[in-house]
Design a protein around this motif. Structure first.
Motif, PDB file in Angstrom:
ATOM      1  N   VAL A   7     -29.091  31.817  31.829  1.00  0.00           N
ATOM      2  CA  VAL A   7     -27.700  31.408  31.635  1.00  0.00           C
ATOM      3  C   VAL A   7     -27.262  31.893  30.267  1.00  0.00           C
ATOM      4  N   PHE A  13     -19.207  24.841  30.578  1.00  0.00           N
ATOM      5  CA  PHE A  13     -19.576  25.340  31.897  1.00  0.00           C
ATOM      6  C   PHE A  13     -21.043  25.751  31.942  1.00  0.00           C
ATOM      7  N   GLY A  14     -21.458  26.569  30.985  1.00  0.00           N
ATOM      8  CA  GLY A  14     -22.836  27.042  30.963  1.00  0.00           C
ATOM      9  C   GLY A  14     -23.840  25.924  30.786  1.00  0.00           C
ATOM     10  N   SER A  16     -23.528  22.826  31.659  1.00  0.00           N
ATOM     11  CA  SER A  16     -23.621  22.009  32.874  1.00  0.00           C
ATOM     12  C   SER A  16     -24.504  22.693  33.911  1.00  0.00           C
ATOM     13  N   ILE A  17     -24.433  24.031  33.996  1.00  0.00           N
ATOM     14  CA  ILE A  17     -25.295  24.767  34.919  1.00  0.00           C
ATOM     15  C   ILE A  17     -26.754  24.629  34.500  1.00  0.00           C
ATOM     16  N   GLU A  20     -28.071  21.192  35.435  1.00  0.00           N
ATOM     17  CA  GLU A  20     -28.274  21.039  36.876  1.00  0.00           C
ATOM     18  C   GLU A  20     -29.488  21.828  37.354  1.00  0.00           C
ATOM     19  N   LEU A  21     -29.671  23.028  36.837  1.00  0.00           N
ATOM     20  CA  LEU A  21     -30.828  23.836  37.215  1.00  0.00           C
ATOM     21  C   LEU A  21     -32.130  23.165  36.801  1.00  0.00           C
ATOM     22  N   ILE A  71     -26.551  34.118  35.135  1.00  0.00           N
ATOM     23  CA  ILE A  71     -25.196  33.547  35.139  1.00  0.00           C
ATOM     24  C   ILE A  71     -24.555  33.802  33.788  1.00  0.00           C
ATOM     25  N   ALA A  73     -21.793  32.834  31.514  1.00  0.00           N
ATOM     26  CA  ALA A  73     -20.856  31.717  31.361  1.00  0.00           C
ATOM     27  C   ALA A  73     -20.172  31.762  30.004  1.00  0.00           C
ATOM     28  N   THR A  97     -23.862  36.425  38.407  1.00  0.00           N
ATOM     29  CA  THR A  97     -22.686  35.592  38.651  1.00  0.00           C
ATOM     30  C   THR A  97     -21.952  35.404  37.339  1.00  0.00           C
ATOM     31  N   LYS A  99     -18.436  33.833  35.200  1.00  0.00           N
ATOM     32  CA  LYS A  99     -17.249  32.988  35.114  1.00  0.00           C
ATOM     33  C   LYS A  99     -16.066  33.835  34.645  1.00  0.00           C
ATOM     34  N   PRO A 120     -13.624  28.636  37.806  1.00  0.00           N
ATOM     35  CA  PRO A 120     -13.706  27.167  37.810  1.00  0.00           C
ATOM     36  C   PRO A 120     -12.382  26.459  37.588  1.00  0.00           C
TER      37      PRO A 120
END
Length: 221
Positions: A7, A13-14, A16-17, A20-21, A71, A73, A97, A99, A120
């Motif tokens: 990430v 945003f980053g 939070s990813i 969660e990961l 990702i 972000a 991916t 943003k 987002p």
């Protein structure tokens, strides 16, 4: 083996990813150019690196091509986001991916090879609009410029009525992909099945048709 994620950018945003990961027990490399931010997450992620990802040498040094999914972000710096994405794809990263800050940024990212572009702020706005129309709309996933998948909680107007009698396709041109009923998922449900009060419908259709459906059934009488 666990999948390897990287990430880039640890803003709201980053971060939070990343969290969660890690909750999903994935291996995560976090990269940001702000040392204070990196130090904040170094004990959460598998590895945390301070670096400017517009420098190809930085990405090579962390073995970025070994990661299954990267990702990007990065926050407000659109130029850094674009350049980082370009370098990642040039290096041969399999899945990237990114943003996007706006539609123009998103189109540029797609043209330079980003595998998936997410918006987002726009997506939150679309979900809010749908929820304003219907408090029973739980989530929305855009699958094209004109089509979406929507999670819709059954209302009194739908309760104890069959899919066939309600005329989802014939009257509203909306299809039911599945029904969530407690822990059960009913995929491609039989048209004669009757809906229950706690069902969550997974609907697919044109945005205009979905909005028409939500307006018709989204408010309990």
């Amino acid at each position: 083996m666990k999948k390897e994620f990287a990430v880039i950018g640890l803003g709201r945003f980053g971060s939070s990813i990343v969290q969660e990961l890690r909750e999903l027990d994935a291996n995560v490399l976090a990269i940001d150019k702000d040392e204070d931010v990196v130090n904040e997450y170094k004990d959460i992620v598998t590895e945390a690196v301070i670096g400017n990802t517009t420098d190809e040498a930085v990405l090579r040094s962390v073995g970025i091509t070994n990661f299954d999914h990267v990702i990007v972000a990065i926050g407000e710096n659109i130029q850094s986001s674009i350049l980082t994405t370009l370098i990642l794809k040039d290096l041969g990263v399999e899945k990237v991916t990114v943003k996007a800050q706006n539609e123009y940024h998103g189109r540029v990212l797609e043209k330079i090879g980003a595998d998936h572009v997410i918006h987002p702020e726009r997506d939150i706005g679309r979900l809010l609009a749908h929820r304003i129309v219907s408090s029973h709309t739980l989530d929305i996933l855009e699958i094209s410029d004109e089509h979406s998948i929507v999670e819709f909680k059954t209302t009194k107007k739908l309760n104890n009525k069959s899919i066939l009698n309600l005329g989802f396709r014939e009257k509203y041109e909306v299809s039911i992909l599945a029904i969530k009923r407690g822990d059960q998922i009913i995929v491609n449900p039989d048209p004669v099945i009757k809906l229950m009060s706690d069902d969550v419908l997974i609907l697919i259709g044109k945005d205009t048709d979905l909005s028409r459906f939500e307006t018709r059934f989204g408010i309990d009488e």
